[in-house]
Motif scaffolding. Structure first.
Motif, PDB file in Angstrom:
ATOM      1  N   CYS A 112       0.926  -1.120  -0.086  1.00 19.68           N
ATOM      2  CA  CYS A 112      -0.029  -0.060   0.063  1.00 19.68           C
ATOM      3  C   CYS A 112       0.778   1.232   0.110  1.00 19.68           C
TER       4      CYS A 112
ATOM      5  N   HIS B 145       0.534   3.899   1.202  1.00 16.48           N
ATOM      6  CA  HIS B 145       0.435   4.710   2.574  1.00 16.48           C
ATOM      7  C   HIS B 145       1.324   4.443   3.487  1.00 16.48           C
ATOM      8  N   LEU B 146       1.467   3.246   4.062  1.00 12.61           N
ATOM      9  CA  LEU B 146       2.471   2.840   4.924  1.00 12.61           C
ATOM     10  C   LEU B 146       2.814   1.215   4.671  1.00 12.61           C
ATOM     11  N   ALA B 147       2.701   1.070   3.525  1.00 17.67           N
ATOM     12  CA  ALA B 147       3.441  -0.277   3.013  1.00 17.67           C
ATOM     13  C   ALA B 147       2.664  -1.369   3.568  1.00 17.67           C
ATOM     14  N   ALA B 148       1.515  -1.633   3.811  1.00 21.60           N
ATOM     15  CA  ALA B 148       0.611  -2.860   4.202  1.00 21.60           C
ATOM     16  C   ALA B 148       0.682  -3.548   3.044  1.00 21.60           C
TER      17      ALA B 148
ATOM     18  N   CYS C  22      -7.160  -1.695   1.237  1.00 20.66           N
ATOM     19  CA  CYS C  22      -6.087  -1.791   2.283  1.00 20.66           C
ATOM     20  C   CYS C  22      -6.377  -2.682   3.550  1.00 20.66           C
TER      21      CYS C  22
ATOM     22  N   TRP D  25      -4.787  -2.523   6.481  1.00 20.35           N
ATOM     23  CA  TRP D  25      -4.533  -1.815   7.719  1.00 20.35           C
ATOM     24  C   TRP D  25      -5.287  -0.642   8.158  1.00 20.35           C
ATOM     25  N   HIS D  26      -5.433   0.152   7.175  1.00 22.49           N
ATOM     26  CA  HIS D  26      -6.318   1.515   7.495  1.00 22.49           C
ATOM     27  C   HIS D  26      -7.590   1.861   6.666  1.00 22.49           C
ATOM     28  N   GLY D  27      -7.730   0.728   5.494  1.00 23.12           N
ATOM     29  CA  GLY D  27      -8.922   0.964   4.716  1.00 23.12           C
ATOM     30  C   GLY D  27      -8.849   1.751   3.678  1.00 23.12           C
ATOM     31  N   SER D  28      -7.742   2.160   3.129  1.00 21.32           N
ATOM     32  CA  SER D  28      -7.680   2.836   1.920  1.00 21.32           C
ATOM     33  C   SER D  28      -8.453   2.083   0.563  1.00 21.32           C
TER      34      SER D  28
ATOM     35  N   PRO E  95      -6.833   6.659   3.866  1.00 25.48           N
ATOM     36  CA  PRO E  95      -5.793   7.783   4.272  1.00 25.48           C
ATOM     37  C   PRO E  95      -4.682   7.910   3.096  1.00 25.48           C
TER      38      PRO E  95
HETATM   39  S1  FES Z   1      -1.321   0.937   5.107  1.00 27.86           S
HETATM   40 FE1  FES Z   1      -2.833   1.091   3.504  1.00 27.86          FE
HETATM   41  S2  FES Z   1      -3.906   2.954   4.380  1.00 27.86           S
HETATM   42 FE2  FES Z   1      -2.370   2.796   5.631  1.00 27.86          FE
END
Ligand code: FES
Length: 301
Positions: free
Chosen positions: A238, A240-243, A257, A259-262, A275
């Protein structure tokens, strides 16, 4: 170890910061949920989905520029030999720059808090201290602005100079979050460049509907079934933060995603909900004789 790294290490170890962090996160979540149907639109705007980049860093830079201008003009107005007319004019412009800086700082605080709520552990603690330090500086700027309006020509500039010193320290922490932890930068990793179709997996492997990780030329990808007889391929991490996107899931033409639902459009990688502010890399995928084949972009099916 350099002084800055030592400061970051010490802050990162302060586990007692987690309790106020989670309280603040709950308040933010409550505030966003109270927006009802407008929640995603507002969060996307603050995360920078419309910009393709987080809004917080440029806004914070703009605020810092306006506030630095204020301090520089204050110093110029105090130089020996400056006429009273020049002092009045310079102070007036300094007050305006301060007003702009305060508004931009408030915007930077709101966008920064929106980004911060998805961070974890050490980054979350450093982010909290960064926010508290910069908020304290903003309070000093507001007091300075008020003092200037009341004609306090020494206390007003002194407070903004003190605030600016605090802002510089707070900015160091913000910079560390970007450059050392990668908060706010695209973390989707290496791109697939090959222009040749490469078979990666039998289509029967995807029948449980779960995305699966594959590797082509040493680059990790994720493939999934979108409709019967249709497949899609996208980046392994991802932005955002590499999920790991292989742990995500597909929902009505969007990949989510874990982790945080992007949410990203499966056909283009466009961000439909943050996010993440950066699109997910998407690749070509097709079914040939029961095998899934993938290729970098720019190849025709
Ligand atoms: S790691 Fe994917 S939305 Fe945060």
């Amino acid at each position: 170890m350099p002084f800055g790294s030592r400061v970051l290490t010490v802050i990162g170890r302060q586990r007692w910061l987690d309790r106020p962090s989670y309280r603040l996160e709950h308040v933010l979540s409550f505030g966003f949920n109270a927006l009802g149907g407008a929640r995603d639109r507002v969060a996307n705007a603050l995360n920078g989905v419309w910009l393709g980049h987080p809004v917080h860093p440029p806004l914070a830079s703009f605020a810092s520029g306006a506030l630095g201008t204020t301090v520089a003009l204050d110093v110029m107005s105090m130089l020996p030999g400056t006429s009273s007319g020049e002092v009045g004019e310079t102070s007036r412009i300094a007050s305006r720059a301060l007003g702009v800086g305060i508004l931009a700082s408030i915007g930077a605080a709101i966008t920064g808090a929106t980004d911060w709520q998805h961070t974890h552990q050490e980054d979350r603690r450093v982010g909290l201290v960064h926010g508290v330090v910069n908020s304290a500086a903003t309070v000093l700027y507001a007091l300075s602005w008020w003092d200037r309006r009341r004609g306090r020509r020494l206390r007003g500039p002194a407070l903004s100079a003190l605030g600016y010193g605090i802002t510089v320290g707070g900015s160091y922490l913000g910079g560390a979050l970007v450059f050392e932890s990668g908060i706010g930068i695209d973390q989707s990793g290496e791109r697939l460049r090959t222009q040749e179709w490469t078979p990666v997996l039998p289509a029967t492997s995807l029948q449980d509907g779960r995305p699966q990780r594959v590797e082509v030329d040493g680059v990790g990808l994720v493939v999934c079934q979108t409709n019967p007889g249709e497949v899609a391929a996208f980046g392994e991490f991802c932005p955002h933060l590499a999920a790991p996107m292989a742990d995500g899931w597909v929902d009505r033409g969007r990949v989510v995603c874990p982790w945080h639902g992007s949410r990203f459009a499966l056909d283009s990688g466009e961000v439909l909900r943050g996010p993440s502010a950066t699109p997910l890399p998407c690749y070509q995928a097709r079914l040939v004789d029961g095998m899934i084949e993938v290729a970098g972009n720019g190849v025709t099916k």
